[in-house]
Each structure stands twice: as structure tokens, then as C-alpha cells.
Write a protein that holds these residues in place. Sequence first.
Motif, PDB file in Angstrom:
ATOM      1  N   ARG A 108      -3.512  26.891 -22.067  1.00 14.77           N
ATOM      2  CA  ARG A 108      -2.630  28.025 -21.756  1.00 14.77           C
ATOM      3  C   ARG A 108      -3.372  29.353 -21.646  1.00 14.77           C
ATOM      4  O   ARG A 108      -2.740  30.382 -21.407  1.00 14.77           O
ATOM      5  CB  ARG A 108      -1.521  28.122 -22.793  1.00 14.77           C
ATOM      6  CG  ARG A 108      -0.456  27.048 -22.566  1.00 14.77           C
ATOM      7  CD  ARG A 108       0.342  26.744 -23.803  1.00 14.77           C
ATOM      8  NE  ARG A 108       1.340  25.716 -23.520  1.00 14.77           N
ATOM      9  CZ  ARG A 108       1.066  24.410 -23.439  1.00 14.77           C
ATOM     10  NH1 ARG A 108      -0.181  23.963 -23.635  1.00 14.77           N
ATOM     11  NH2 ARG A 108       2.014  23.537 -23.171  1.00 14.77           N
ATOM     12  N   TYR A 150      -2.065  32.685 -19.971  1.00 13.75           N
ATOM     13  CA  TYR A 150      -2.006  33.848 -20.860  1.00 13.75           C
ATOM     14  C   TYR A 150      -2.676  35.058 -20.198  1.00 13.75           C
ATOM     15  O   TYR A 150      -2.185  36.187 -20.310  1.00 13.75           O
ATOM     16  CB  TYR A 150      -2.685  33.505 -22.189  1.00 13.75           C
ATOM     17  CG  TYR A 150      -2.784  34.657 -23.148  1.00 13.75           C
ATOM     18  CD1 TYR A 150      -1.660  35.131 -23.827  1.00 13.75           C
ATOM     19  CD2 TYR A 150      -4.008  35.268 -23.408  1.00 13.75           C
ATOM     20  CE1 TYR A 150      -1.755  36.197 -24.716  1.00 13.75           C
ATOM     21  CE2 TYR A 150      -4.104  36.320 -24.294  1.00 13.75           C
ATOM     22  CZ  TYR A 150      -2.972  36.787 -24.936  1.00 13.75           C
ATOM     23  OH  TYR A 150      -3.059  37.834 -25.825  1.00 13.75           O
ATOM     24  N   ASP A 174      -0.401  36.522 -17.859  1.00 12.13           N
ATOM     25  CA  ASP A 174       0.885  36.888 -18.461  1.00 12.13           C
ATOM     26  C   ASP A 174       2.008  36.002 -17.933  1.00 12.13           C
ATOM     27  O   ASP A 174       3.079  36.473 -17.541  1.00 12.13           O
ATOM     28  CB  ASP A 174       1.188  38.370 -18.187  1.00 12.13           C
ATOM     29  CG  ASP A 174       2.262  38.916 -19.126  1.00 12.13           C
ATOM     30  OD1 ASP A 174       2.506  38.257 -20.169  1.00 12.13           O
ATOM     31  OD2 ASP A 174       2.844  39.959 -18.795  1.00 12.13           O
ATOM     32  N   LEU A 193       3.057  33.239 -19.748  1.00 14.20           N
ATOM     33  CA  LEU A 193       3.639  32.468 -20.846  1.00 14.20           C
ATOM     34  C   LEU A 193       4.958  33.107 -21.274  1.00 14.20           C
ATOM     35  O   LEU A 193       5.144  34.323 -21.154  1.00 14.20           O
ATOM     36  CB  LEU A 193       2.667  32.427 -22.029  1.00 14.20           C
ATOM     37  CG  LEU A 193       1.320  31.707 -21.792  1.00 14.20           C
ATOM     38  CD1 LEU A 193       0.454  31.803 -23.055  1.00 14.20           C
ATOM     39  CD2 LEU A 193       1.554  30.251 -21.421  1.00 14.20           C
ATOM     40  N   ARG A 244       3.520  32.736 -26.080  1.00 16.01           N
ATOM     41  CA  ARG A 244       2.562  33.846 -26.186  1.00 16.01           C
ATOM     42  C   ARG A 244       2.314  34.200 -27.659  1.00 16.01           C
ATOM     43  O   ARG A 244       1.160  34.386 -28.075  1.00 16.01           O
ATOM     44  CB  ARG A 244       3.104  35.050 -25.414  1.00 16.01           C
ATOM     45  CG  ARG A 244       2.162  36.243 -25.412  1.00 16.01           C
ATOM     46  CD  ARG A 244       2.807  37.418 -24.682  1.00 16.01           C
ATOM     47  NE  ARG A 244       1.891  38.528 -24.613  1.00 16.01           N
ATOM     48  CZ  ARG A 244       1.004  38.700 -23.641  1.00 16.01           C
ATOM     49  NH1 ARG A 244       0.921  37.822 -22.655  1.00 16.01           N
ATOM     50  NH2 ARG A 244       0.184  39.737 -23.660  1.00 16.01           N
ATOM     51  N   GLU A 246      -1.291  33.776 -29.526  1.00 16.13           N
ATOM     52  CA  GLU A 246      -1.989  34.941 -30.095  1.00 16.13           C
ATOM     53  C   GLU A 246      -2.228  34.739 -31.583  1.00 16.13           C
ATOM     54  O   GLU A 246      -3.265  35.168 -32.111  1.00 16.13           O
ATOM     55  CB  GLU A 246      -1.176  36.204 -29.820  1.00 16.13           C
ATOM     56  CG  GLU A 246      -1.207  36.634 -28.364  1.00 16.13           C
ATOM     57  CD  GLU A 246      -0.343  37.841 -28.083  1.00 16.13           C
ATOM     58  OE1 GLU A 246       0.513  38.154 -28.948  1.00 16.13           O
ATOM     59  OE2 GLU A 246      -0.494  38.440 -27.009  1.00 16.13           O
TER      60      GLU A 246
END
Lengths: 305, 198
Positions: A21, A25, A28, A30, A35, A39
Amino acid sequence: MGNGMPDRNNSANEHVWVEERLSAYIDDQLNPLERAQLERHLRDCARCQASLASLRWTVSLVKQAPAPALPRQFTLPLPAATPSTRRAPAFGVGLARLATVVATLLLFAVVTVDLLTRLGGGFAASAPAPAALRAVEPTSVALAPSSADETKRATPTASPERLLAVPPAPIAPTLTSPEVTGGGSAASETPSPKFATQNAVGTRTVQRTQPVSPRASATPTVTIAANAPSAALAGTATQTPEARATATPPTVVEARVQPTAAPLPSRPEVATSPLAVSPLRVAEIGLFFFMVFFGALTVMLWRRR
Amino acid sequence: MDEKAFIFAAQKGDLAAFNQLVRAYQTLVYRTAYRVLGEGASAEDATQDAFISAYKHIREYRGGSFKAWLLRIVTNACYDQLRVKQRRPSASLDAMLIDPDNPAPGADRAAPESPQEFAERQELGETIQRGLATLPPDQRVTLVLADIDGFSYDEVAAATGANVGTVKSRLSRARSALRDFLMTQEELLPSRYRLNNG
């Protein structure tokens, strides 16, 4: 887990899940839950942080790659001419074709009229008095035994025995030789060009020994051939105003023996010069050229279409 | 005259109007084809084939993103060229001609590029092109459209005929593969393009 997040207890699976992913990611792409979980993993995982950095570096390098120069224009070639300019307008072809047809029909009509006129008018012109013609025919043959080719090459120096007389119209009395005296021998014995009135076809010899009667002057075949060797014939000719006519009018030599002879009423010179351009002939020629011109124009326009 | 007017006129058979569209998109189309195919001659063929095909089928265009519709045709033309190249392997990547007036899409250039920077960027381009050549066609096309041409996932999906999930997956794998390749070539890259310098 609903979002596919691997069990945290399985570290290897979690790294794979994050690695798959990282690309989304970066872009942007996700959803918020994914997300957040990614993170959270990145905060504690140096390996995935390095992977993320290298992936960003790769994307950055790809975006910095220089663009290739356009080698040429790729516009599609236009036709040599657009159809509207290349093709001849339809009405132009139609008009040309119509003009060709009209010219052809008119030409046909004029030729038909001309032929009918020649056939009917031939009799009328050469023999307004058919009886006179019929009466003269044998004499004409006798007068001109070799009329066909001799008359073709007849010249002002034509021999007396080739004297022919076929004037469809009376000749206006033009005194060409005042010294010529009657009997017809002067004209025939001394055939001189100055006695000859030569037209495009030949010469015509006319010896007039006596005043022509009004009837004779009104008749196109009044002229008489006087022949020196045949005085009798000449006499006959001079005595017969109806004269002699042959079928070949080319050679005519006028020799007026009496300058004071009464002038004959003038008539159109239609039959005296067979190649004279008549209005019908002009129309035929003109229509012929019209027909050829518009025919060629029609073909040309048709090919351009 | 805007793009829609040109498209409408081209659908009516106006080749001049279509050529206006060609002029607007030929750089993008050729660049995409070049990146996917890796060499100029095939890229020219694919670009020309794509525009001819687009003109033939422009009546089938039913609105939406004309760029995406055109890129779909381009990618198909590229696939055709790749099939041809597979049957008849040709020479390797030729030297890429860089357009100095047309820098990379993502490059921000406040100042003119020096000759050294130009040469280094050309070297980078050749390295990337070699890395792209290692990718499967689907991943290559996806990465070119997304990272070089800058299209969104939806546009890439429309251009390739795949769904967005497939695009994500292909792009992720493509980036990872290219990253691995570039890391093996890192010492050959100019210093300012190396990862540790980044």
C-alpha cells in the motif's frame, strides 16, 4: 479485519500489507482507516520507512526523466484538394452535357434542312425550268463528251471543245474583251485568261451572240456554250435561250461578244459558286464546333468528378 | 475553438479539425509510446497508428475525457508494437533525444538547465528507460501513464481498460520493481539523483 490489515502478531504479513500500500499511500489513494493503520506501522518500522523513502525517490526520478523530443509532426495528410474544390460541380457537367445535346440536335436539324434544300433546291436552282434542262441534257453531253475530268482541270485556256455552260444564274454582262466578235470563235480560239472569270471551282465560258430574251435571263441556265469546231452546235446554242446545262458547272468562261448587250438581271450567286459559304453551311460548321467543344468539356468535367 | 468543437467537427469528417487535436496531443502520445516501447521508430509507428485509428473511430467517441479515450488507443497501439517486437526482436534502446524545451512533467525548473545538468538528466532518462524495459507491459504502461504522464488512477484505468484496484496493484508492483532496478544502478546515476543524496 475488515480492511485487510494483517494480524499485528504476524510481523511478516504486516510488512507485506504495508509494502503493497505504500504506492497508493504516496498518491493519497488509501481510505482513512487504511491510511491510519499504515502510518501507525510506519512510526515503529524503520524497514518500511526506508521502503517508503526509496519508493518516493523512484517516483521522483521517473518524474524527472527528460521528455523525448517530438521527431516530427503526426498530423494526418490532407487530401490534395477538398472534394468541393476538386470535383466539378454537378450543374456544370449537366449544363455542358445539355449544351452538347442541343448543339448535336441543332446540327442534325440544320444538316437535314441543308440536305433537303440541296436536293430540292438543286433541282430548283439548276433547273427552274425542268423542261429546259431535260431538253438540254443530250446536247450538253454532246457538247462535253469528257466533261467529268476535263471540267475539273478546266482553266482559262480550256480548249473550245470543252466549253461548258452551266450558269444557274445569268451572268451580269461584263465586257472582258471588246475585240471579241461573235460566232463564239474568238473566245474559244483564243482562250485567254483575260477573258476568263475564274472562280474557286473553275471557269465558265459564255458566248452570247444575241440578246438574251427576258425569259432566258430569268432562267438560270441561259448560258450557252459555243464551240468552234461545231458551228452548228454553237448556232444551236445561240438560238436556244434555254441554253445547255451540264451537271458539272466548274468551268465557265465568259466571253461577251456584244458590249452593248442588254444587261441581264442580276441574281444571287448561290449556284454560280458551289463552294460559296451559305448561311446553312456556316450554321453547320458553327454547330459542329459547338458540339465538339461542349462534348470535350463534358468529358473533361466528368473525369474531374 | 475549443476541444469539443474540434472533436465535433472531426466527427463530421473535418480532417483539419482533427489535426488540431493531433497537434494538441501528439507530444503526449509520442512520449507515452516512447516510454512504453523504449525506442523512437516503434514509438513513431505507434503514434501514427494511434492517430489514424483515432480518426477512423472518432465517431465512436461518446464524450468524457478525450485524452483518456486517445490514450486507450495509444496503449493498444503500443501493445501491438510490443507484439511485433516480440516476434522480431530489434536493436536495443536507442539514444533518447531529449527535447530541451519540453522538460519532464514533474520537473520544476526555475532556472535554465546547464549543459552538465542536461547531460545528467539524459543519463537518468536512459537509466529509467532501461528499468522500464524490465517491466511487464501492463505494469510499464501503468507506470508511464501514472508517473510520467501524471494521470490519475481513474484516467489510467480508463486508458488501460482495467479497474482502479488493478491499476493500484500494477502501479505498486511496477514502482517496486523499478526501484529495485534503480537501486542496483544507483552508483551509475549522477550524484544528485542518488538516493542518499535525495
